[in-house]
Motif scaffolding. Sequence first.
Motif, short mmCIF file in Angstrom:
data_model
loop_
_atom_site.label_atom_id
_atom_site.label_comp_id
_atom_site.label_asym_id
_atom_site.label_seq_id
_atom_site.Cartn_x
_atom_site.Cartn_y
_atom_site.Cartn_z
N SER A 1 -0.91 1.61 8.76
CA SER A 1 -0.51 2.59 9.78
C SER A 1 0.67 3.46 9.32
N ARG A 2 1.36 3.07 8.29
CA ARG A 2 2.50 3.85 7.79
C ARG A 2 1.94 4.84 6.75
N LYS A 3 1.78 6.10 7.13
CA LYS A 3 1.08 7.01 6.20
C LYS A 3 1.55 8.45 6.33
N LYS A 4 1.38 9.16 5.21
CA LYS A 4 1.66 10.59 5.15
C LYS A 4 0.49 11.24 4.41
N TYR A 5 -0.05 12.27 5.00
CA TYR A 5 -1.20 12.91 4.37
C TYR A 5 -0.78 13.92 3.30
N VAL A 6 -1.54 13.96 2.23
CA VAL A 6 -1.32 14.97 1.19
C VAL A 6 -2.62 15.77 1.02
N ASP A 7 -2.48 16.99 0.52
CA ASP A 7 -3.67 17.78 0.24
C ASP A 7 -4.16 17.47 -1.19
N TYR A 8 -5.28 18.06 -1.55
CA TYR A 8 -5.88 17.71 -2.85
C TYR A 8 -4.98 18.12 -4.02
N SER A 9 -4.27 19.23 -3.88
CA SER A 9 -3.39 19.69 -4.96
C SER A 9 -2.27 18.67 -5.20
N THR A 10 -1.68 18.19 -4.12
CA THR A 10 -0.61 17.20 -4.25
C THR A 10 -1.15 15.90 -4.82
N TYR A 11 -2.35 15.52 -4.37
CA TYR A 11 -3.01 14.32 -4.92
C TYR A 11 -3.18 14.44 -6.43
N LEU A 12 -3.61 15.61 -6.90
CA LEU A 12 -3.76 15.83 -8.34
C LEU A 12 -2.43 15.70 -9.06
N ILE B 1 0.87 -1.18 0.00
CA ILE B 1 0.00 0.00 0.00
C ILE B 1 0.90 1.23 0.00
N PRO B 2 0.74 2.15 -0.94
CA PRO B 2 1.55 3.38 -0.93
C PRO B 2 1.42 4.11 0.40
N VAL B 3 2.41 4.94 0.69
CA VAL B 3 2.46 5.61 1.99
C VAL B 3 1.50 6.80 2.06
N TYR B 4 1.12 7.35 0.93
CA TYR B 4 0.33 8.60 0.95
C TYR B 4 -1.17 8.34 1.16
N ARG B 5 -1.80 9.28 1.87
CA ARG B 5 -3.24 9.23 2.13
C ARG B 5 -3.83 10.61 1.89
N ILE B 6 -5.11 10.61 1.50
CA ILE B 6 -5.87 11.86 1.49
C ILE B 6 -7.15 11.61 2.27
N LYS B 7 -7.48 12.55 3.14
CA LYS B 7 -8.69 12.40 3.94
C LYS B 7 -9.91 12.76 3.09
#
Lengths: 139, 355
Positions: free
Chosen positions: B335-346, B17-23
């Motif tokens: 549990s290994r995660k880093k949040y990104v905002d919508y701009s970074t997600y795009l 599973i990639p490390v990045y998450r978006i809420k």
Amino acid sequence: MSDMSVPKTPRIWQLAERRYRLIGSKCLKCGRVFVGSRKVCPQCGSRELEDVELSRKGKIYSYTVIRASPMEREKYGPYIMAIVELDDGCKLTTEIVDCSPEEIDIGTEVEATFRKIGEESKSGVIYYACKFRPVAKGV
Amino acid sequence: MNFKGDIPAIYGWGSYIPVYRIKLDEIARVWGEEPARVKSGLQVEEISVKGRDEDQVVIAVNAAWTALKRAPEVSPKDIGAVYVGSESKPYAVKPTATIVAAAVGAPVTIRAADYEFACKAGTEALISVMAQVVSGMIRYGLAIGADTSQSWPGDVLEYTAGAGGSAYIIGSKSSTSVAYFESQYSVATDTPDFWRRDEVKYPRHMGRFTGEPAYFKHIMLAANELMSREGLKPSDFDYFVPHQPNGTFPVRVALRLGFKPEQVKPGLISPWVGNFYSGSSLTGLSRVLDKAKPGQRILLVSFGSGAGADAFSLVTQEAIEGKKGLAPTVDDYISRKKYVDYSTYLKFWDKIYGV
């Protein structure tokens, strides 16, 4: 017609399996391990070497942050390039991913992860290789 | 049991599973939706996001490496087939399976192919490997379900389309296999609930039509077919792992089939990482294997739009205990995660430069 040209693909293809599986060379005489393919051991001069899978774990020996990216990475943004000393003693130059520069230092433990390293063009061949990321608990 | 002769079994399992998450709050903020309403309806908190250097091939290879760590007795040289199910392969023509085969060190004398059946392509790959194992055509095979799930910006799918997948090393049942398959049944009908046309970047779907006549109908048909043909009932299973397009449907279909919430919850991943499309139910199974004790029975039912479902009954074996700790678990990855905002997600999705 840049999308139709494939100048790098044959070379990348020749290196692909070595890059995918981190295959290096081991001297059967003195036991030293090297990144990449070697015909002659630079340590003892022996011509008896065999291909081996290198360790997929190591530590950051040195690193820098590339902020002025090359043209093919201009949309990629800043990235970390490091010299990683693998557990079997050899060093390689690689990208460090899944972290920001503030989260690493010299000595940070890292492990190999399979990643995209580039593509010939939007319609061209995609290149993959091992990069490294900080070792996380359990992962 | 509907296998004659050798029994197919799992030797190694592993996920990535990639490390990045978006809420979901962040996606809802961009589109002007009420976050609480969206999250309540979908029962999903956040989704995994592929990094800027990750695609379906990356997920498939890293999952395969993890599975191989749990099967130290299996030499990659003994792998006779690599099959990968997906709906987001980066090449329209050129198999992901050949890249995976090279990356795990499989011999050139293998069968390799990519499978497509929307979200059940991964279990189709699994069935092909199982069939070749029990027929004696191969000793071991590698089956993978992996996706970087696509969605139109602003579509409801965007709230659930995650990235991840799982891989399984399959061979004939022995003392070192971790779970064997008791039976397998499938259903398929011509149901246009979700599709992606050729040369179109993101899928379309029929909204609520994806529920009753698609997801619920096919999963229940396949699960009931397996249970009635094998003389099993929900209480005979310790775990039920269905496809997980969101956090609501898996629990609802479990209750309708007669399962209890505690039978389905151990295999849930969608509330924290979203829908992995072809990798969804297979990663749910991976999470269950991370926790299961020897002698427990699992019902796995995938669902693929278009539409169909594959049902599998598995029983865990003694060897599972010794292999759990050999590689990261699904929960380690969650549990290994880093949040990104919508701009970074795009940006990571390359959605900024046009669709």
